[in-house]
Design an enzyme around this catalytic site. Structure first.
Site, PDB file in Angstrom:
ATOM      1  N   LYS A 143       0.834  -1.200   0.000  1.00  0.00           N
ATOM      2  CA  LYS A 143       0.000   0.000   0.000  1.00  0.00           C
ATOM      3  C   LYS A 143       0.870   1.253   0.000  1.00  0.00           C
ATOM      4  O   LYS A 143       1.962   1.267   0.602  1.00  0.00           O
ATOM      5  CB  LYS A 143      -0.905  -0.047   1.235  1.00  0.00           C
ATOM      6  CG  LYS A 143      -2.023   0.965   1.287  1.00  0.00           C
ATOM      7  CD  LYS A 143      -2.914   0.651   2.498  1.00  0.00           C
ATOM      8  CE  LYS A 143      -4.087   1.591   2.648  1.00  0.00           C
ATOM      9  NZ  LYS A 143      -4.963   1.181   3.781  1.00  0.00           N
TER      10      LYS A 143
ATOM     11  N   SER B  36      -9.693   1.323   2.747  1.00  0.00           N
ATOM     12  CA  SER B  36      -8.805   2.197   2.021  1.00  0.00           C
ATOM     13  C   SER B  36      -7.734   1.475   1.209  1.00  0.00           C
ATOM     14  O   SER B  36      -7.040   2.086   0.403  1.00  0.00           O
ATOM     15  CB  SER B  36      -8.119   3.165   2.989  1.00  0.00           C
ATOM     16  OG  SER B  36      -7.293   2.463   3.914  1.00  0.00           O
TER      17      SER B  36
ATOM     18  N   SER C  70     -10.077  -1.433   6.651  1.00  0.00           N
ATOM     19  CA  SER C  70      -9.474  -1.096   5.359  1.00  0.00           C
ATOM     20  C   SER C  70      -8.860  -2.262   4.600  1.00  0.00           C
ATOM     21  O   SER C  70      -8.533  -2.124   3.427  1.00  0.00           O
ATOM     22  CB  SER C  70      -8.413  -0.007   5.545  1.00  0.00           C
ATOM     23  OG  SER C  70      -9.025   1.222   5.844  1.00  0.00           O
TER      24      SER C  70
END
Length: 441
Positions: free
Chosen positions: A73, A149, A173
């Site tokens: 990420k 996310s 997330s």
């Protein structure tokens, strides 16, 4: 635990060859499609893949993660580059001096890191929109949100451009995109995996975990991220699994297709020999609501993080995100301290009240992925964001490990969430593997 978490290295194609296929697939994505990646590392990845292939040829592999292709990420520090965390306002920050500890552990385990993936700005949204890097389509339903996310993370796994994706989970997330996009997402107990070197949305709630195509790969990543040397999971017979369904407000407003898939999943688990009991979390949720009435850890702590980094203006921040940050910045210190103390007591009481081996089971999110066009409006965005966060965030506030597994719906993906007692990460993963096997029959 044993040390056999995934297929032996000798059964996998050469890492360098697989990497070439992945890079070709990414390049073939097309200019009209928003990429799941914000940055690629073709040269470093190729060097890592070739090194892995040499080790395998010499019989000196580093373990089951050696040669596996991973994405990370866009909030993890990688030495020499700026960590943008999905935001334009962080792109002029100084470059990272060193790799985040989890990145270092992955490299030491022989992982081939192909690139960084798109995320929602500051990780402060569960829907999966990002006006700076673009809105990534759901990999199983183009035109719909992928969830956030860790948005690009789940896309990279489902699209086959990474075996495992490493992300963060502050209120769901990892599990929300896994549920909405049809993958497995695991959130560990806080403190199990180091979060230093990762942009912090909430120092209270942030954890680091993985999204993958199966429980075994999530368990493998978890062991490496946690610095453990035992990778495998002890098999759990179906007859030894007891799941508790917390009926009540966490089942409100559940989309019919999700509700039907959940009940069908329970029936299959019962048929496999698992025990399904009815229970509740209403008293604990009342206490969580008391914290929510004061404020949100994410908004308050993100405001503090940005201030520490010298971000004085929020003009370039997505207005959907900016309003929440400004609300957090205005909270009084006594209110925040009260929130911390209430949450500490809640975490302790939940752990004390859950018997060893207790696992709650419920829909990860109560809806399937909505069309991107429907959530561009602020009102619709905030409604959907709150709804998809509702169930998974409970595990973060209670500090419980949790995992989302795909449920069969016949249409859009949906997720089944298992939540265990604080610190029961490996046993929860083992139970999840048994549940996964039962659902696959």
């Amino acid at each position: 635990m044993t040390s056999t978490a995934s297929a032996p290295a000798t059964t996998r194609p050469a890492a360098a060859s697989r990497l070439d296929q992945v890079l070709d697939r990414i390049a073939a994505g097309g200019r009209d499609k928003v990429s799941a990646f914000t940055r690629l590392y073709p040269d470093a990845a190729r060097a890592a893949a070739l090194a892995s292939d040499r080790r395998r040829a010499e019989g000196a592999g580093l373990g089951p993660l050696d040669g596996r292709i991973l994405s990370v990420k866009d909030l993890f520090d990688i030495a020499g580059e700026t960590t943008a965390a999905g935001s334009a306002v962080l792109r002029d920050q100084p470059p990272a001096a060193a790799d985040a500890p989890v990145i270092a552990r992955l490299k030491q385990a022989g992982a081939v890191i192909v690139g960084k993936t798109v995320m929602t700005e500051f990780a402060f949204s569960a829907v999966g929109l990002n006006p700076h890097d673009g809105n990534v389509d759901n990999p199983r339903a183009p035109g719909r949100v992928a969830g956030g996310s860790s948005t690009g993370a789940v896309v990279s796994v489902v699209d086959g451009t990474s075996d495992i994706a490493i992300g963060s989970d502050t209120g769901g997330s990892l599990r929300i995109p896994a549920a909405l996009s049809g993958a497995v997402g695991f959130k560990p107990t806080a403190g199990r995996v180091p979060t230093s070197g990762a942009f912090s949305l909430s120092s209270t709630l942030d954890v680091v975990g993985a999204i993958a195509g199966n429980v075994a790969d999530c368990a493998l990543a978890d062991a490496v991220l946690a610095g453990e040397s035992a990778y495998g999971l002890a098999p759990v017979p179906a007859a030894a699994v007891r799941l508790v369904v917390p009926r009540g407000r966490l089942f409100a407003d559940t989309e019919p297709v999700v509700a039907e898939a959940f009940e069908t999943a329970l029936s299959r688990l019962r048929a496999a020999g698992m025990t399904i009991a009815e229970g509740g979390l209403e008293a604990e949720l009342d206490r969580l609501a008391e914290i929510d009435a004061i404020g949100a850890f994410t908004a308050i702590e993100l405001a503090a993080t940005l201030r520490e980094r010298g971000v004085g203006s929020l003009d370039r921040v997505d207005p959907k995100t900016r309003a929440r940050i400004e609300a957090g910045a205005g909270k009084a210190a006594p209110d925040y301290v009260r929130m911390v103390r209430l949450r500490e007591r809640l975490v302790g009481d939940v752990a004390a009240g859950m018997a060893a081996g207790t696992v709650f089971v419920l829909p990860t999110v109560p809806v399937t992925a909505p069309p991107i066009a429907e959530v561009l409006d602020d009102t619709a965005f905030h409604r959907v964001n709150g709804l998809v966060l509702r169930n998974p965030r409970v595990a973060n506030l209670f500090d419980c490990p949790a995992i989302s597994l795909p449920m069969a719906t016949g249409g859009l993906p949906a997720g089944l969430m298992l939540m265990g007692r604080r610190g029961s990460d490996r046993s929860l993963l083992a139970i999840a593997a048994a549940v996964e096997a039962a659902l696959a029959r």
